[in-house]
Design a protein around this motif. Structure first.
Motif, PDB file in Angstrom:
ATOM      1  N   SER A 102      45.688  43.817  37.225  1.00  0.00           N
ATOM      2  CA  SER A 102      44.763  44.032  37.640  1.00  0.00           C
ATOM      3  C   SER A 102      45.418  45.364  38.083  1.00  0.00           C
ATOM      4  O   SER A 102      44.151  46.356  38.572  1.00  0.00           O
ATOM      5  CB  SER A 102      44.414  43.188  38.536  1.00  0.00           C
TER       6      SER A 102
ATOM      7  N   TYR B  53      43.219  42.239  41.391  1.00  0.00           N
ATOM      8  CA  TYR B  53      42.414  40.810  41.299  1.00  0.00           C
ATOM      9  C   TYR B  53      41.541  39.364  42.470  1.00  0.00           C
ATOM     10  O   TYR B  53      40.534  38.789  42.643  1.00  0.00           O
ATOM     11  CB  TYR B  53      43.112  39.452  40.743  1.00  0.00           C
TER      12      TYR B  53
ATOM     13  N   ALA C 131      34.835  42.950  34.588  1.00  0.00           N
ATOM     14  CA  ALA C 131      34.990  41.267  34.388  1.00  0.00           C
ATOM     15  C   ALA C 131      34.488  40.783  34.957  1.00  0.00           C
ATOM     16  O   ALA C 131      34.439  39.258  35.069  1.00  0.00           O
ATOM     17  CB  ALA C 131      36.373  40.867  33.040  1.00  0.00           C
ATOM     18  N   ASN C 132      35.542  40.775  36.101  1.00  0.00           N
ATOM     19  CA  ASN C 132      34.603  39.396  37.370  1.00  0.00           C
ATOM     20  C   ASN C 132      34.087  39.716  38.198  1.00  0.00           C
ATOM     21  O   ASN C 132      33.297  38.656  38.293  1.00  0.00           O
ATOM     22  CB  ASN C 132      36.105  39.782  37.761  1.00  0.00           C
TER      23      ASN C 132
ATOM     24  N   GLN D  69      39.093  38.621  33.595  1.00  0.00           N
ATOM     25  CA  GLN D  69      39.961  39.026  33.614  1.00  0.00           C
ATOM     26  C   GLN D  69      41.032  37.788  34.813  1.00  0.00           C
ATOM     27  O   GLN D  69      40.336  38.233  36.040  1.00  0.00           O
ATOM     28  CB  GLN D  69      40.573  40.203  34.411  1.00  0.00           C
TER      29      GLN D  69
ATOM     30  N   ASP E 158      38.703  47.253  34.944  1.00  0.00           N
ATOM     31  CA  ASP E 158      38.341  46.913  33.772  1.00  0.00           C
ATOM     32  C   ASP E 158      38.427  45.300  34.500  1.00  0.00           C
ATOM     33  O   ASP E 158      37.671  44.423  34.691  1.00  0.00           O
ATOM     34  CB  ASP E 158      39.480  46.706  32.906  1.00  0.00           C
ATOM     35  N   THR E 159      39.379  45.006  35.473  1.00  0.00           N
ATOM     36  CA  THR E 159      39.676  43.803  36.060  1.00  0.00           C
ATOM     37  C   THR E 159      38.005  43.507  36.574  1.00  0.00           C
ATOM     38  O   THR E 159      37.779  42.585  37.364  1.00  0.00           O
ATOM     39  CB  THR E 159      40.162  43.824  37.319  1.00  0.00           C
TER      40      THR E 159
END
Length: 320
Positions: A86, A149, A96-97, A80, A92-93
């Protein structure tokens, strides 16, 4: 005897950077395998390119992919990538990361390519966060991220070092500053500016452009230079080391806006409107990197800012 074609695997294969990296490597004679969580888009019919659908959360799926394709190099670009998103999608961030990267690294550790593959993991300048204003940011700068993020990427960097030290994986870590270039999606400043300019030219919107903070300055590097840096890091970088990828100079958002406005093909003057929705919860006035470490490996940016902006504008005009 003819040498075997080198094989590269790129995660996040349908993303903005991955498209440019795929073209770069194919032009160098590579066979490229891209990975995606969804179906294959039509634009990916290229020679020496294959796109595979994979469940990023399934370690066995990764292991099977690595053992079947046996890549020499892995470029981990999936994740992401939006600071703005973020804030609204923290879980979700991180999934994903960070979590998906753990799954991938665990799979490499258990696969046939463990001792063979050279791996590049991409972080972000957002890991640095709060810095002394006006100072070039080096790889030794303390990480103080200001958004979810950046926190996710800082954790990723620490994770990378553990896999190098504990399991002997051959990983190098790129910390790029702001990417720009043709093909970047909306939600990033140059694409947002260029898209609005083209909409004004096509009379799809009135002659005004919505902007965020125009005083802030950032270090912008063309994506085509960035992917060349990634290739050099895989060839020449040191396992466990972090490398800034940047130009070493900061340009203001006002400069970017002025360029696009000056190149707008519309007879009426353009009004600039400040949009609070485009403001970040945390921001800093000037942010640029020190690229001396990667310069020592032979990489220097070649594409000037004006050329990048012109190519971005042409890209959005071609889509219109």
């Amino acid at each position: 005897m003819e040498l075997a074609m080198r094989k590269a695997l790129i995660t996040g294969g349908t993303g903005f950077v991955a498209k440019h990296l795929s073209e770069n490597l194919i032009n160098k004679g590579y066979q490229v395998i891209g990975t995606t969580r969804t179906c294959c888009p039509d634009l990916y019919f290229m020679d020496n390119y294959e796109l595979r659908t994979i469940n990023y959360g399934d370690v066995n799926d990764w292991i099977n992919l690595f053992n079947e394709t046996v890549p020499d190099e892995i470029y981990h670009l999936a994740g992401q990538s939006s600071v703005r998103l973020s804030w609204d999608n923290k879980v979700d961030t991180f999934n994903a990361n960070l979590i998906n990267t753990i799954n991938m690294l665990e799979a490499i550790k258990e696969s046939e390519i463990r001792h063979k593959a050279r791996i590049l993991i991409t972080g972000s300048s957002e890991e640095y966060g709060h810095v002394n204003e006006g100072e070039a940011i080096s790889e030794s700068t303390i990480l103080q991220p200001l958004n979810p993020y950046g926190v996710s990427k800082a954790a990723l960097c620490m994770l990378m070092k553990q896999y190098v030290k504990t399991y002997g994986l051959h990983i190098r870590y790129a910390r790029p500053f702001n990417h720009i270039g043709p093909g970047q999606g909306l939600g990033f400043v140059t694409s947002d500016f260029a898209k609005q300019i083209v909409d004004i030219e096509k009379e799809k919107q009135p002659p005004y452009i919505k902007v965020g903070n125009l005083e802030s300055k950032r270090d912008f590097t063309d994506v085509r230079d960035i992917v060349e840096a990634y290739h050099i890091l895989v060839q020449c970088g040191i396992d466990g080391e972090v490398y800034n990828v940047c130009t070493g100079r900061a340009m203001s958002m006002q400069y970017l806006l002025d360029f696009f406005v000056q190149h707008c093909k519309h007879p009426e003057p353009i009004k600039v409107i400040r949009d609070e929705l485009k403001m970040r919860p945390s921001d800093y006035p000037i942010y640029y990197g020190d690229n001396g470490k990667i310069n020592e490996l032979g990489w220097h940016p070649k594409i000037g800012l004006e050329q990048s902006l012109s190519d971005i504008l042409d890209y959005w005009r071609s889509r219109a």
